[in-house]
Design a protein around this motif. Structure first.
Motif, mmCIF file in Angstrom:
data_model
loop_
_atom_site.group_PDB
_atom_site.id
_atom_site.type_symbol
_atom_site.label_atom_id
_atom_site.label_comp_id
_atom_site.label_asym_id
_atom_site.label_seq_id
_atom_site.Cartn_x
_atom_site.Cartn_y
_atom_site.Cartn_z
ATOM 1 N N SER A 167 0.839 -1.215 0.000
ATOM 2 C CA SER A 167 0.000 0.000 0.000
ATOM 3 C C SER A 167 0.867 1.255 0.000
ATOM 4 N N THR A 168 1.802 1.312 -0.932
ATOM 5 C CA THR A 168 2.771 2.420 -0.949
ATOM 6 C C THR A 168 2.188 3.732 -1.445
ATOM 7 N N LEU A 169 0.915 3.738 -1.870
ATOM 8 C CA LEU A 169 0.283 5.022 -2.175
ATOM 9 C C LEU A 169 0.259 5.886 -0.917
ATOM 10 N N ALA A 170 0.026 5.264 0.225
ATOM 11 C CA ALA A 170 0.044 5.995 1.499
ATOM 12 C C ALA A 170 1.432 6.557 1.780
ATOM 13 N N ALA A 215 2.414 10.463 2.197
ATOM 14 C CA ALA A 215 3.143 10.916 3.383
ATOM 15 C C ALA A 215 4.361 11.751 2.982
ATOM 16 N N ILE A 216 5.049 11.329 1.923
ATOM 17 C CA ILE A 216 6.208 12.089 1.444
ATOM 18 C C ILE A 216 5.783 13.466 0.961
ATOM 19 N N ILE A 217 4.714 13.516 0.171
ATOM 20 C CA ILE A 217 4.248 14.795 -0.367
ATOM 21 C C ILE A 217 3.797 15.734 0.749
ATOM 22 N N LEU A 218 3.175 15.177 1.802
ATOM 23 C CA LEU A 218 2.638 16.003 2.877
ATOM 24 C C LEU A 218 3.694 16.471 3.877
ATOM 25 N N LYS A 265 10.209 15.386 -4.998
ATOM 26 C CA LYS A 265 10.266 15.335 -6.461
ATOM 27 C C LYS A 265 10.078 13.904 -6.950
ATOM 28 N N PHE A 266 10.716 12.961 -6.251
ATOM 29 C CA PHE A 266 10.596 11.549 -6.620
ATOM 30 C C PHE A 266 9.155 11.082 -6.478
ATOM 31 N N ALA A 267 8.496 11.446 -5.360
ATOM 32 C CA ALA A 267 7.115 11.021 -5.116
ATOM 33 C C ALA A 267 6.177 11.549 -6.190
ATOM 34 N N LYS A 268 6.366 12.800 -6.589
ATOM 35 C CA LYS A 268 5.510 13.387 -7.617
ATOM 36 C C LYS A 268 5.744 12.719 -8.974
#
Length: 570
Positions: free
Chosen positions: A304-307, A311-314, A323-326
């Motif tokens: 469930s790595t969408l969470a 979390a990284i973006i927030l 940048k990687f998360a986006k």
């Protein structure tokens, strides 16, 4: 630790390379579109065309029942013949992997043997409560839908093994001369093998039914199918297998060729039973079915790595992580998360491995109790793993928005669970005292290491550097061929920009034996690192094999991968 990881990887490689498990896995992949279509028409027939549903004031009940006939025919050609399809597909795949010259014959033998195992007469209930009567000359859908999956699997394995062994004997082959068309010659070569195999199945079936006074189908149901369905649909059994799945992935071993052939067939049977119950207006018998795993515990992919990305973006304090998360959240929405697992990385990262393994199990437990208490609906329609979260909950539940709300809640819990581990991980990166630990986590093995920057630039900078790849066939290989397809697209774009005419494509590991003879270079994705020696053994130096740099793969850096390929041929 290294020794134990090597032992796990070696065992996993042998298991993933096991020809029967690979054939089973590949056959289920082919069957998925039919199941998706069945799930779609279950939704249409029993949600949109429900005479008591939300469309009752728009379409008359008679009109609804009339147009349900379309969906019923689709179900007859998909869900209701699933076992028949698997009997053919598994035999075909197994014969191909054993290099039999005409796998279609092996598939037809399996189909014939599957029907040999069917009862010669079945009990049929008369209308209006009449007594049951025995009727011959018919095979009910109950024996050819998912209820016969295990019978089909066993039949395909046994019949194909017997047929291939018998047909390999030169004494049982009939030569018709060189002028005869190849297909005719192959058919006559297999003549005695076909006859003996089918006769053995018929004799064995007659003997067993005579001795035990029961049909083969009933025996398989009692001894194999029901125990396995009970094991995998019970919460403890399911949690055990899914925990092992996530653990293997966190150790860099893709579990689909190891755990999935054990986990998925019983859950598929449970899914079919839920679909049948839903269509009949009854309460679905199972909470845990095949899409239950993907709808509640694989949102964003395994773990469930969408969470984690949210979390990284927030809250991430590192611009590189944000940048990687986006960059990777788009494939993550469609549950493709290899870039996250190997690029962040999660793999062999003690801080992120914990929520990666534990949080999905928390989601499963919450979803199980929510379903058991009637807070959300059972999963009643097959939804493929690549359907985005929220949409998957709505489709799988037959249009219940409560399941969508549950998914939103689980994602929020996931963000909360991942957050402290993410913060601790980023602190460890920024803390010089623990830099050596981070280096160990993110270290790339020598065989995966990127080419020396100066050498790469020099190779790529030469006027004719790209010409070494002109006309070469390069195949990126991963477990399903999904993540590599996106990387292959980036490679193609860069190759075209430098005038390189290399033929670049992506495929899955199950296609290895079909694609390697004309291939010049096979690039293995990080999740197949443990299969490298097996792949090299299979191709037998007929083409080059290399492991992709995990960072290049996770960032979809087609330019760097092409530059590395150039150095391999120079």
């Amino acid at each position: 630790m290294a020794l134990s990881l090597d032992s796990i990887a070696s065992f996993s490689q042998k298991l993933a390379g096991q020809i029967h498990l690979r054939s089973l896995r590949d056959s289920f992949i082919v069957a998925i579109p039919f199941l998706v279509l069945a799930g779609l028409f279950i939704m249409i027939n029993y949600v949109f065309l429900d005479p008591a549903g939300f469309m009752k004031n728009v379409i008359s009940a008679d009109t609804m029942m009339h147009y349900r006939g379309i969906g019923e025919r689709v179900l007859n050609g998909t869900m209701n013949i699933l076992s028949v399809m698997l009997a053919v597909l598994i035999a075909w795949s197994l014969a191909c992997k054993r290099k039999f010259e005409s796998p279609i014959i092996a598939a037809m033998v399996s189909l014939a043997c599957f029907y040999v195992l069917m009862p010669t007469s079945v009990s049929v209930a008369l209308p209006e409560g009449g007594a049951n009567v025995m009727v011959g000359g018919m095979v009910p859908y109950a024996l050819t839908n998912a209820g016969g999956v295990f019978l089909a699997i066993i039949c395909a394995f046994l019949s194909t093994g017997i047929f291939l062994n018998i047909s390999a004997s030169p004494k049982l082959q009939i030569s018709l001369g060189e002028e005869v068309p190849p297909m005719v010659q192959q058919s006559f070569n297999a003549l005695f093998a076909i006859m003996i195999t089918v006769a053995l199945f018929a004799g064995g079936t007659f003997l067993i039914t005579s001795l035990f006074d029961t049909e083969i189908f009933a025996l398989i149901q009692t001894l194999v199918q029901k125990p396995l369905v009970h094991l995998t649909t019970s919460l403890p059994g399911f949690i055990t297998l899914t925990t092992l799945t996530n653990l293997l992935f966190a150790l860099g071993i893709h579990p689909s060729g190891i755990i999935n052939p054990i986990l998925e067939p019983p859950l598929l049977v449970a899914m079919q039973e839920n679909m049948a119950a839903f269509a009949a207006g009854q309460i679905p018998p199972h909470i845990i079915v095949l899409p239950f795993r993907d709808i509640y515990g694989h949102m964003g992919g395994t773990g469930s790595t969408l969470a984690l990305l949210l979390a990284i973006i927030l809250r991430s304090r590192m611009s590189s992580h944000k940048k990687f998360a986006k960059t990777v959240i788009a494939p993550g929405v469609f549950n493709i998360n290899e870039p996250v697992i190997f690029g962040l990385p999660v793999i062999l990262n003690p801080l992120l491995m914990i929520p990666f393994i534990v949080f999905p199990q928390i989601s499963f437990i919450i979803a199980w109790f929510a379903t058991s208490w009637g807070w959300v609906s059972h999963i009643v329609a097959y939804v493929p793993w690549s359907v985005p979260p929220l949409l998957s909950g709505w489709l799988g539940s037959g249009g219940d928005l409560r399941n969508v709300v549950l998914q939103v809640i689980l994602i929020a819990i996931g963000v909360a669970v991942y957050m402290p581990f993410l913060i601790a991980y980023e602190r460890s990166i920024m803390n010089k005292k623990t830099q050596t630990i981070v280096d160990d986590i993110q270290q790339i093995p020598p065989q995966n290491a990127a080419v020396n920057h100066d050498e790469t630039q020099a190779a790529a900078g030469e006027d004719d550097a790209h010409h070494v790849l002109n006309g070469k066939k390069i195949v990126l290989m991963c477990n399903e061929g999904m993540s590599t397809s996106m990387v292959a697209r980036k490679m193609k774009q860069y190759a075209q920009s430098i005038g390189c005419t290399a033929n670049i494509s992506a495929t899955n590991i199950g296609s290895l034996e079909d694609i390697y003879p004309p291939t010049d270079l096979i690039i293995l994705s990080p999740q197949l690192a443990y299969m490298e020696s097996k792949v090299r053994e299979t191709v037998k130096n007929q083409c080059r094999v290399t492991l992709v740099n995990p960072q290049h793969f996770s960032h979809m850096d087609g330019k760097s991968i092409i530059e590395h390929a150039i150095t391999l041929f120079k």
